[in-house]
Design a protein around this motif. Structure first.
Motif, PDB file in Angstrom:
ATOM      1  N   LYS A 395       0.852  -1.186   0.000  1.00  7.56           N
ATOM      2  CA  LYS A 395       0.000   0.000   0.000  1.00  7.56           C
ATOM      3  C   LYS A 395       0.892   1.243   0.000  1.00  7.56           C
ATOM      4  O   LYS A 395       1.835   1.332   0.782  1.00  7.56           O
ATOM      5  CB  LYS A 395      -0.905   0.031   1.232  1.00  7.56           C
ATOM      6  N   LEU A 396       0.576   2.164  -0.907  1.00  6.71           N
ATOM      7  CA  LEU A 396       1.274   3.445  -0.971  1.00  6.71           C
ATOM      8  C   LEU A 396       0.246   4.549  -0.764  1.00  6.71           C
ATOM      9  O   LEU A 396      -0.784   4.581  -1.442  1.00  6.71           O
ATOM     10  CB  LEU A 396       1.964   3.612  -2.325  1.00  6.71           C
ATOM     11  N   ALA A 397       0.522   5.466   0.170  1.00  8.73           N
ATOM     12  CA  ALA A 397      -0.454   6.498   0.531  1.00  8.73           C
ATOM     13  C   ALA A 397       0.197   7.871   0.522  1.00  8.73           C
ATOM     14  O   ALA A 397       1.402   8.017   0.787  1.00  8.73           O
ATOM     15  CB  ALA A 397      -1.053   6.222   1.908  1.00  8.73           C
ATOM     16  N   ALA A 398      -0.623   8.882   0.222  1.00  6.84           N
ATOM     17  CA  ALA A 398      -0.186  10.279   0.290  1.00  6.84           C
ATOM     18  C   ALA A 398      -1.386  11.128   0.698  1.00  6.84           C
ATOM     19  O   ALA A 398      -2.496  10.904   0.220  1.00  6.84           O
ATOM     20  CB  ALA A 398       0.380  10.749  -1.045  1.00  6.84           C
ATOM     21  N   ASP A 399      -1.157  12.067   1.582  1.00  9.96           N
ATOM     22  CA  ASP A 399      -2.228  12.927   2.091  1.00  9.96           C
ATOM     23  C   ASP A 399      -1.767  14.375   2.136  1.00  9.96           C
ATOM     24  O   ASP A 399      -0.569  14.658   2.332  1.00  9.96           O
ATOM     25  CB  ASP A 399      -2.625  12.528   3.518  1.00  9.96           C
ATOM     26  N   LEU A 400      -2.716  15.294   1.993  1.00 12.10           N
ATOM     27  CA  LEU A 400      -2.501  16.714   2.214  1.00 12.10           C
ATOM     28  C   LEU A 400      -3.545  17.198   3.221  1.00 12.10           C
ATOM     29  O   LEU A 400      -4.735  16.888   3.092  1.00 12.10           O
ATOM     30  CB  LEU A 400      -2.624  17.508   0.916  1.00 12.10           C
ATOM     31  N   THR A 401      -3.104  17.962   4.207  1.00 12.28           N
ATOM     32  CA  THR A 401      -3.995  18.503   5.236  1.00 12.28           C
ATOM     33  C   THR A 401      -3.794  19.999   5.322  1.00 12.28           C
ATOM     34  O   THR A 401      -2.656  20.491   5.399  1.00 12.28           O
ATOM     35  CB  THR A 401      -3.710  17.867   6.608  1.00 12.28           C
ATOM     36  N   LEU A 402      -4.895  20.739   5.335  1.00 12.85           N
ATOM     37  CA  LEU A 402      -4.844  22.192   5.437  1.00 12.85           C
ATOM     38  C   LEU A 402      -5.807  22.639   6.523  1.00 12.85           C
ATOM     39  O   LEU A 402      -7.026  22.461   6.406  1.00 12.85           O
ATOM     40  CB  LEU A 402      -5.223  22.852   4.104  1.00 12.85           C
ATOM     41  N   GLY A 403      -5.280  23.198   7.597  1.00 11.27           N
ATOM     42  CA  GLY A 403      -6.111  23.727   8.662  1.00 11.27           C
ATOM     43  C   GLY A 403      -6.732  25.052   8.263  1.00 11.27           C
ATOM     44  O   GLY A 403      -6.098  25.872   7.579  1.00 11.27           O
ATOM     45  N   LEU A 404      -7.966  25.278   8.696  1.00  8.07           N
ATOM     46  CA  LEU A 404      -8.658  26.526   8.378  1.00  8.07           C
ATOM     47  C   LEU A 404      -8.509  27.568   9.470  1.00  8.07           C
ATOM     48  O   LEU A 404      -8.894  28.717   9.278  1.00  8.07           O
ATOM     49  CB  LEU A 404     -10.150  26.254   8.125  1.00  8.07           C
ATOM     50  N   ASN A 405      -7.978  27.194  10.611  1.00 11.64           N
ATOM     51  CA  ASN A 405      -7.790  28.137  11.703  1.00 11.64           C
ATOM     52  C   ASN A 405      -6.634  27.668  12.577  1.00 11.64           C
ATOM     53  O   ASN A 405      -6.285  26.489  12.591  1.00 11.64           O
ATOM     54  CB  ASN A 405      -9.086  28.260  12.527  1.00 11.64           C
ATOM     55  N   ASP A 406      -6.034  28.603  13.281  1.00 14.93           N
ATOM     56  CA  ASP A 406      -4.982  28.272  14.232  1.00 14.93           C
ATOM     57  C   ASP A 406      -5.623  27.809  15.536  1.00 14.93           C
ATOM     58  O   ASP A 406      -6.475  28.498  16.098  1.00 14.93           O
ATOM     59  CB  ASP A 406      -4.089  29.484  14.495  1.00 14.93           C
ATOM     60  N   SER A 407      -5.206  26.652  16.003  1.00  9.40           N
ATOM     61  CA  SER A 407      -5.753  26.099  17.236  1.00  9.40           C
ATOM     62  C   SER A 407      -4.663  25.293  17.927  1.00  9.40           C
ATOM     63  O   SER A 407      -3.528  25.220  17.462  1.00  9.40           O
ATOM     64  CB  SER A 407      -6.959  25.205  16.931  1.00  9.40           C
ATOM     65  N   ALA A 408      -5.031  24.676  19.049  1.00  7.72           N
ATOM     66  CA  ALA A 408      -4.061  23.833  19.746  1.00  7.72           C
ATOM     67  C   ALA A 408      -3.684  22.610  18.917  1.00  7.72           C
ATOM     68  O   ALA A 408      -2.584  22.063  19.068  1.00  7.72           O
ATOM     69  CB  ALA A 408      -4.643  23.398  21.091  1.00  7.72           C
ATOM     70  N   PHE A 409      -4.576  22.173  18.005  1.00  6.32           N
ATOM     71  CA  PHE A 409      -4.356  20.929  17.265  1.00  6.32           C
ATOM     72  C   PHE A 409      -3.782  21.135  15.875  1.00  6.32           C
ATOM     73  O   PHE A 409      -3.177  20.225  15.319  1.00  6.32           O
ATOM     74  CB  PHE A 409      -5.678  20.159  17.149  1.00  6.32           C
ATOM     75  N   ASN A 410      -3.980  22.289  15.271  1.00  7.71           N
ATOM     76  CA  ASN A 410      -3.447  22.497  13.928  1.00  7.71           C
ATOM     77  C   ASN A 410      -3.248  23.978  13.665  1.00  7.71           C
ATOM     78  O   ASN A 410      -3.588  24.832  14.485  1.00  7.71           O
ATOM     79  CB  ASN A 410      -4.364  21.880  12.869  1.00  7.71           C
ATOM     80  N   ASN A 411      -2.677  24.264  12.498  1.00  5.09           N
ATOM     81  CA  ASN A 411      -2.518  25.647  12.053  1.00  5.09           C
ATOM     82  C   ASN A 411      -2.904  25.716  10.581  1.00  5.09           C
ATOM     83  O   ASN A 411      -3.425  24.761  10.016  1.00  5.09           O
ATOM     84  CB  ASN A 411      -1.090  26.152  12.295  1.00  5.09           C
ATOM     85  N   THR A 412      -2.658  26.850   9.966  1.00  7.18           N
ATOM     86  CA  THR A 412      -3.091  27.048   8.582  1.00  7.18           C
ATOM     87  C   THR A 412      -2.016  26.698   7.560  1.00  7.18           C
ATOM     88  O   THR A 412      -2.127  27.065   6.394  1.00  7.18           O
ATOM     89  CB  THR A 412      -3.539  28.509   8.385  1.00  7.18           C
TER      90      THR A 412
END
Length: 486
Positions: A395-412
């Motif tokens: 299995k080969l995987a690739a992901d992109l993640t984009l946060g919509l706001n700055d928070s304790a769990f993610n950023n933009t």
């Protein structure tokens, strides 16, 4: 697998990542139940080599702040500057996070699937201006120089109870000429929020060629609940950060952490996802409706929006604000502490620089007649897109993640995840991954497990590659717990 999973993850955990995957027939069984999945991640300001020293640093972070635990020498300060503030970067970002899936169940009925899952997660994210470690000014342009004294910290505890639903989207699937299906999923969730902190101190010294001395520009916004509010209220009333920290935060690693997890607000959220599965070659597992034959050769494309919603905090809230202003302020010396974001450190850190201390500004709180008013905080919403190519045991995987706001769990910032899974022996997969983001060190992951027809468990570790160092430092670990299939 690098921390992604938009098109890869198919267990009950998928309700939090991409609920559409709940309906993908990845196993020959129809019912799954599991407990005890846990993962933790720690990216310190100054990475250390051995696992034992890294654990001690993590223990110091979890404990109530002690100034001696964060004291740094001149050489250590230079190491922090070299690794976290390369030329042109004025702020450094760090995160500490823990996720615990208390339990979950998943069951399938034909082309539909359902899940019930309970999760507790906690995260602290900090951004620290270079000026706290370095008294020199950085050129902003040909005539202006700045020293960034900003400090941002966001900490949040969330208890989530999710109901997931996924099914085949037959209207579109019937229009696709090849052997493929489109799945759609949705997972509403009820949320109890524990202690919360959102500290936004945007400040810098700056001067131009025409100025005789630098000016200081600052603004301050503060929201908190739980023991963060108690410690801040104690400090603003008495001016003693040590007493405030000792009274309101656990002072040893063995103590009960219920003060953090006790609910101070409630809210709701929604996770939504799509996944298109195209089988390849002679794989006809999707040819018949309701077939539970596992997919062995496929290309999967996934998209999801996670954490749409908010939490309303009304137990022991605290709000402080200071509008942006510009003033002449004595020049502050570089700090003798590294800022990790340990419980209560923000009080001790600011107390060392009275002229910059936002909790002592004359105007703090005066913009609102009720600094203890309830407030709302949006969840860490993000867009996620991913693909998975599966050919039998690879299995080969690739992901992109984009946060919509700055928070304790993610950023933009855009984050890329890459992963590979290969099973040289069918029940024992080997998983490799990497996570790459702008202005952040690369994270490498390694995992394995045992995957049988009626049960499975897994474990993994994550390693951080510090800037300018060939070493890999242990930064995270995960244990999949036991999952049973029937």
């Amino acid at each position: 697998m690098g921390g992604g999973g938009t098109a890869y993850l198919t267990g009950y955990e998928a309700a939090f990542i991409n609920p559409a995957n709940l309906a993908v027939p990845d196993k020959s069984t129809r019912f799954s139940i599991g407990i005890g999945t846990a993962a933790g991640f720690f990216a310190p300001v100054m990475s250390v080599g051995s696992a034992s020293r890294q654990f001690q640093a993590y223990k110091n972070y979890l404990d109530a702040h002690q100034p001696e635990a964060t004291a740094i020498t001149a050489s250590e300060k230079q190491l922090i500057l070299d690794r976290n503030y390369p030329k042109g970067r004025s702020r450094s970002e760090h995160q500490h996070r823990m996720d615990l899936i208390l339990g979950g169940i998943q069951w399938r009925q034909g082309d539909r699937a359902f899940s019930l899952t309970a999760r507790t997660r906690f995260s602290t994210r900090t951004e620290v201006g270079r000026g706290w470690y370095d008294e020199t000014f950085e050129d902003l342009d040909s005539s202006t120089s700045v020293r960034d004294m900003s400090l941002f910290q966001q900490s949040q505890f969330l208890h989530e109870f999710s109901f997931g639903y996924g099914q085949t989207f037959d209207f579109v699937s019937g229009l696709i000429p090849r052997v493929g299906k489109l799945y759609i999923g949705i997972a509403p969730k009820f949320i109890l929020g524990g202690s919360y902190l959102d500290l936004q101190y945007d400040a810098r010294y700056w001067f131009t060629d025409e100025m005789d001395q630098p000016l200081f520009t600052r603004s301050f916004s503060y929201r908190s609940t739980g023991n963060f509010s108690g410690a801040t209220r104690h400090y603003t009333a008495n001016g003693d950060p040590s007493a405030a920290v000792q009274r309101h935060f656990p002072s040893s690693f063995q103590q009960d952490f219920s003060d953090y997890t006790t609910p101070t607000g409630m809210g709701g959220g929604l996770d939504f996802g799509l996944v298109y599965v195209l089988t390849l070659g002679d794989d006809l597992s999707l040819a018949h409706s309701g077939n539970t034959q596992p997919i062995e050769k496929s290309l999967r494309l996934g998209f999801s929006v996670t954490d749409l919603g908010f939490v309303s905090y009304n137990e022991n809230p605290r709000s402080l604000d200071h509008a942006r202003d510009t003033t002449l302020t004595p020049f502050a010396a570089a700090s003798g502490q590294k800022y990790e974001g340990s419980p209560g450190q923000y009080l001790s850190f600011f107390d060392e620089v009275p002229d910059l201390n936002p909790f002592q500004f004359n105007q703090v709180g005066r913009s609102d007649d009720s600094p203890e008013r309830p407030f709302k905080a949006v969840l860490p919403t993000s867009f996620n897109a991913g693909m998975l190519l599966q050919v039998n045991r690879l299995k080969l995987a690739a992901d992109l993640t984009l946060g919509l706001n700055d928070s304790a769990f993610n950023n933009t910032k855009l984050i890329a995840h890459f992963g590979m899974e290969f099973a040289p022996v069918k029940p024992v997969p080997i998983r490799l991954g990497a996570q790459v983001a702008t202005d952040s060190p690369t994270l490498w992951s390694l995992g394995t497990g045992i995957v049988m027809k009626h049960w499975e468990l897994s474990a993994g570790a994550q390693f951080l590659s510090p800037r300018g160092s060939p070493a890999l430092n242990l930064s995270g670990a995960a244990v999949g717990g036991l999952t049973f299939h029937f």
